[in-house]
Every structure is written in structure tokens, then in C-alpha cells.
Design an enzyme around this catalytic site. Structure first.
Site, short mmCIF file in Angstrom:
data_model
loop_
_atom_site.label_atom_id
_atom_site.label_comp_id
_atom_site.label_asym_id
_atom_site.label_seq_id
_atom_site.Cartn_x
_atom_site.Cartn_y
_atom_site.Cartn_z
N ARG A 1 -11.02 -11.06 1.63
CA ARG A 1 -11.94 -11.80 0.93
C ARG A 1 -11.34 -13.31 1.13
NH1 ARG A 1 -12.06 -8.92 -4.65
NH2 ARG A 1 -11.68 -7.29 -3.03
N LYS B 1 0.81 -1.14 -0.02
CA LYS B 1 -0.01 0.14 -0.07
C LYS B 1 0.95 0.98 0.02
CE LYS B 1 -4.21 -1.92 2.55
NZ LYS B 1 -5.15 -1.43 1.42
N1 BES Z 1 -8.18 -3.32 4.23
C1 BES Z 1 -8.39 -3.18 2.75
C2 BES Z 1 -9.85 -2.23 2.63
C3 BES Z 1 -9.96 -0.68 3.36
C4 BES Z 1 -9.67 0.32 2.77
C5 BES Z 1 -10.26 -0.67 4.62
C6 BES Z 1 -9.68 1.61 3.47
C7 BES Z 1 -10.54 0.29 5.46
C8 BES Z 1 -10.07 1.47 4.60
C9 BES Z 1 -8.48 -3.99 1.86
O1 BES Z 1 -7.86 -5.28 2.42
C10 BES Z 1 -7.98 -3.74 0.57
O2 BES Z 1 -6.72 -3.27 0.52
N2 BES Z 1 -8.76 -3.72 -0.40
C11 BES Z 1 -8.26 -3.25 -1.78
C12 BES Z 1 -8.84 -4.28 -2.52
C13 BES Z 1 -8.53 -4.13 -4.10
C14 BES Z 1 -6.97 -4.86 -4.22
C15 BES Z 1 -9.39 -4.97 -4.92
C16 BES Z 1 -8.72 -1.76 -1.91
O3 BES Z 1 -9.70 -1.34 -1.63
O4 BES Z 1 -8.16 -1.16 -2.79
ZN ZN Z 2 -5.82 -5.34 1.56
#
Ligand code: BES
Ligand code: ZN
Ligand code: ZN
Length: 490
Positions: free
Chosen positions: A343, A269
Site C-alpha cells: 500500500r 515473514k
Molecule cells: N505481499 C503480502 C500479501 C500476500 C500474502 C500476497 C499472501 C500473496 C499471498 C503483503 O505485502 C503483506 O505482507 N500483507 C500483510 C498485511 C498486514 C501486515 C496488514 C498481510 O497480508 O499479512
Molecule cells: Zn508484505
């Protein structure tokens, strides 16, 4: 904090502060409001409008309290439990200075809503805002101490409501616990420590069992194990079960995302994206709190919570993009993005629950997608479901608790998750990404009535809002227990 109902307003002891509610425009919302000239003067001045959450503190100079806080409730015709939550939270915030130790509160007239609704609003507003996370503060507490109320006395309410207040207090304590689990350092609230804490909280009625890494391997939970590979903390899963209705075959399964820190893995990230990622186990915190509450409130219901716990870390052991892993139901998943880990661990836990616990309904909860925050913002969660009844029950509970929730569709975009080399891919493009997470999970439910709640918005907030403090909010605890209460046989 203890809230006590006192029947005799006239003989009350001396206090530091009295909270007096008013409707918009200045008419009193309690027949017990004292007739001090200073109150009349404030109302005449027009400085206090009585809009929801307006506060004005005056010094009457006589009578039982040193300070009186006028509190606005807005227009009487449109009052709701949620309005009262927000208003009384504002009152508590204004009154939470260290001089105010003995605080008296007037319960408002309730029409057009019922006493029970108003009670829920007032008490939750007071309790949910009376929280602060101070474990990590040091010297700054000396100069600016955090004041929390230890006792409040409520006037203008029949004593028979004390029991309801006590149960609302038990619920608020569970919300606090969920907040604290999220707020702790992710390094401390790691899978091992959270599992230990859950095991410590086991009671005669609440069975808590640990499925450690070895057992995960035996069970073939390859998705949870894959996500956990990059971390020095081994992944595990906690099961907490309460059987409050042994004669019934009904069994509700709650599954909560428990990523104790989400770096994104090899698909790392950005710093901004990672900053709030200690929140990524909020789903686990919420489902554990809900099952614990079902036991504490002795609901006639059977309910289990599964908490897959892991860190999504980056390192030489991290699971890899392009590789394929197998879930405990045999389905294989090609990893196209290591940051879509929620997921994966939920899918494994759902499949495990379906296989081992024969649930009659499944609710999974977690901070799944940033896209959900874009869609519904910080105050609302979205949900997806394959079942109309379950959806309606959940929406009804959400209106009662004020935890705003909106159903989104499960449209047939499944081909986006197709993989050339596995049964499924874990992501399928940027569009409709929250829905694709839900479609992915649906593949593991075996058509059991199911709801997927994505609470990426309200689980963790950057600024205090209404009765939520900053950071962990405990969003969803009240929603789930309200749902379970309606489902339980009384
Ligand atoms: N934990 C994150 C989602 C999240 C984002 C929670 C902001 C709380 C606040 C999750 O694991 C994630 O990173 N999701 C990705 C999915 C994508 C790679 C399809 C996302 O939302 O970017
Ligand atoms: Zn994630
Ligand atoms: Zn995540």
C-alpha cells in the site's frame, strides 16, 4: 504456437491426434466428428461421460489420425466460454505428449452462446494451457521434456475468424510474459533488471521511461524510497504510456504493485509466508502487459502504467516500525508494520500519477493482503472502488474473461488508520485488513474514479488449475485489456 483455421476437413493432411468434442451424455458437439466404430464403442461403454474436461484417447486404426481424443464439454444448455476454456485446456493437457506433433481440433457447435464467445473460450483454453516455465530446469528436461504445441489446426470454423484468433494469440503472449516475469528468480527479476527489460520493450508507440532513485528523491516519493531502503537494489519506477486517442482527454492510469521480493522487512515473514513472495511484483507485470497490449492491438485509448519497483528486504538499512515517512503528495505515514509495504509504494505511485498525468480513472492492481486469500480463495480476486460505473465495467470484463472478481465494500473504518504522530498509519488491526489497505490507498486518489484490485489469491497458485499452470498465472492481463477494449473508441 500458431493456430490456423482450415476450411477443408475432408482433405486435411495426416495427423497425430484429432480432438473431438462431445456434450455430456455422448452426443457429438461437432458435425465433423468422424464415424469410427471405435468412437461408438467408447460412447456405448459408458467409460466416457462427456463431463467438462473428460478425456479418452482411442486408436481408430484407420483414417487420417493415429489417435482420437474424445473431449467432454458438459451440458450444452449451460455451456459458457469459461466451460470451453477449461474443457479445451484438459484436451490440450492430454494431447501434450511428444508423439503428438500434428494436432487437429474440431470447433464445437456454439449455441446457446455466440461463435465469438465460443471462439474465445476454445482458443484461450488451448493457448493459456500451452505454457511451461523451463528457464530454470536443467538435466531433468532430458528425461522428461516439456512438450509445447507449435501448431494446431482448427476445423469447423469460418476462415474470417483467423484475425480474432491472431489477436487472442497476441493477448496470450502477454499473459505468458507476465507469468514468466513472476516465475523468474526474484534475485534476477530485481527492480533494476525489470526496469531494463521494460525499457527494452519500448517501441515507437509505447513510451517507456525510468524514474530512478535520484528522480524519486526529487519527486519526494518517500514511501517507495522507504520500502526500498533495506535492499542492495535501488528502488525505481517505470512509466509506460500509450496514446492511442490523442484527441481525447481521457487517460486511464494503471498502477501495479512491484515488490520484487517481500521478506516482510523488519517485521519478517515466516518461512511459509515468504515462500511465494517472488509473486509480489505480479501487479507490475500485469499492468505493463496490459499497456503493451493496448499498443499492439492499436486500441483507440490513452493509457499509462506506473510500476513502482522495489524489494522489501531486511537489513541494517531497512525502514523501521514506528518511524514516519512522507509521500509525494505531502501526506505523512507512520509505519506500524513493515510487511504492509504494498500500500505504501502504490500510494506513492497513485499520488504521483494523479499529480503528473491527470488520469480520468485509476486502476491499481497487486498482491496486497493474505486476508484476501482467506476471504475469496486462490481463484478469485477482490476489488474496492469509489465509482459505480468503473466497478460495473470491470465486473462485466471479468465475466467475459473468466477471471473471477468480486466487489467488496469500502466501509467507514478509516479511524482505524489514524496515527498520533502522522497523517495516517499504514495498518490498523487485523480485522477487515484487505479493506483497510483499500481505505489507505483511497487517501491518495484525490477522488478520481478508482478501483483497487487485490489479487493475492489468483496471481500465484501452488498447483495447476484449469488453464493456469502452477506458480505465476498472469491473472488480470486479459481482464485489463478487455476493460480497455470496451473503454476504447472503435
Ligand atoms: N505481499 C503480502 C500479501 C500476500 C500474502 C500476497 C499472501 C500473496 C499471498 C503483503 O505485502 C503483506 O505482507 N500483507 C500483510 C498485511 C498486514 C501486515 C496488514 C498481510 O497480508 O499479512
Ligand atoms: Zn508484505
Ligand atoms: Zn507484499
Amino acid at each position: 504456437m500458431k493456430i490456423v483455421v482450415s476450411p477443408s476437413f475432408d482433405e486435411r493432411p495426416k495427423g497425430d491426434l484429432l480432438l473431438v468434442p462431445y456434450w455430456e451424455g455422448g452426443s457429438s458437439a461437432s458435425s465433423l466428428a468422424p464415424a469410427h466404430d471405435v468412437l461408438t464403442a467408447v460412447l456405448r461403454s459408458g467409460d466416457f461421460k462427456g463431463k467438462v474436461g473428460d478425456v479418452s484417447i482411442v486408436y481408430p486404426g484407420e483414417g487420417q489420425e493415429l489417435r482420437i481424443c474424445l473431449l467432454g464439454l458438459g451440458r450444452q444448455a449451460v455451456v459458457t466460454a469459461e466451460v470451453l476454456r477449461r474443457a479445451y485446456a484438459a484436451g490440450v493437457k492430454a494431447a501434450r505428449v511428444k508423439k503428438n506433433k500434428i494436432v487437429h481440433l474440431l470447433f464445437p457447435k456454439t449455441d446457446p452462446i455466440t461463435v465469438e464467445e465460443a471462439l474465445r473460450g476454445v482458443i484461450e483454453g488451448v493457448l493459456l494451457s500451452n505454457y511451461a516455465f523451463t528457464e530454470l530446469k536443467g538435466d531433468s528436461l532430458i528425461d522428461s521434456p516439456v512438450v509445447l504445441f507449435e501448431q494446431l489446426t482448427l476445423f469447423g470454423l469460418d476462415k474470417k475468424h483467423q484475425k480474432t484468433i491472431d489477436s487472442l494469440q497476441t493477448i496470450a503472449a502477454a499473459v505468458y510474459r507476465a507469468r514468466t516475469w513472476v516465475n523468474r528468480n526474484a534475485d534476477d527479476a530485481n527492480p533494476t533488471q525489470l526496469a531494463e527489460e521494460a525499457l527494452r520493450l519500448k517501441t515507437k508507440g509505447l513510451e517507456v521511461t525510468l524514474i530512478d532513485q535520484k528522480r524519486l528523491e526529487k519527486e519526494g516519493m518517500g514511501l517507495l524510497l522507504a520500502v526500498g531502503r533495506g535492499s542492495r537494489h535501488a528502488p525505481c519506477m517505470i512509466q509506460a504510456s500509450y496514446r492511442g486517442d490523442p484527441k481525447s482527454k481521457e487517460h486511464i492510469l494503471l498502477v501495479g504493485k512491484g515488490v520484487t521480493y517481500d521478506t516482510g522487512g523488519l517485521c519478517l515473514k515466516t518461512p511459509e509466508g515468504m515462500l511465494s513472495m517472488k509473486c509480489d511484483m505480479a501487479g507490475s507485470a500485469v499492468v505493463f502487459a496490459a499497456v503493451q497490449l493496448a499498443e499492439q492491438l492499436k486500441l483507440k485509448i490513452n493509457v499509462s502504467a506506473l510500476m513502482p519497483l522495489t524489494e522489501n528486504a531486511i537489513g541494517s538499512g531497512s525502514y523501521k516500525q514506528g518511524d514516519v515517512y512522507r509521500a509525494c503528495n505531502g501526506k505523512t505515514v507512520e509505519i506500524l508494520n513493515t510487511d504492509a509495504e504494498g500500500r505504501l509504494i502504490l500510494a506513492d505511485a497513485i499520488a504521483y500519477g494523479v499529480k503528473r498525468l491527470s488520469p480520468s480513472a485509476i486502476i491499481d492492481v497487486g498482491t496486497l493482503t493474505g486476508a484476501m486469500v482467506i476471504t475469496l480463495g486462490e481463484e478469485m480476486a477482490g476489488f474496492f472502488s469509489n465509482d459505480e460505473t468503473l466497478s460495473k465495467e470491470l465486473s462485466a470484463a471479468s465475466i467475459e474473461t473468466g477471471e473471477a472478481l468480486w466487489r467488496l465494500p469500502l466501509y467507514d473504518y478509516k479511524e482505524a488508520l489514524a496515527s498520533d504522530i502522522a497523517d495516517l498509519a499504514n495498518v490498523g488491526g487485523r480485522d477487515a485488513s484487505s479493506m483497510k489497505a483499500a481505505l489507505f490507498l483511497q487517501e491518495f486518489t484525490d477522488s478520481v474514479p478508482w478501483v483497487h484490485i487485490d489479487m493475492a489469491g489468483p496471481a500465484y497458485i501452488s498447483k495447476p488449475k484449469h488453464y493456469h499452470p502452477t506458480k505465476g498465472t498472469g491473472w488480470g492481463v486479459r481482464l485489463l485489456i478487455q476493460f480497455l477494449k470496451h473503454r476504447s473508441r472503435s
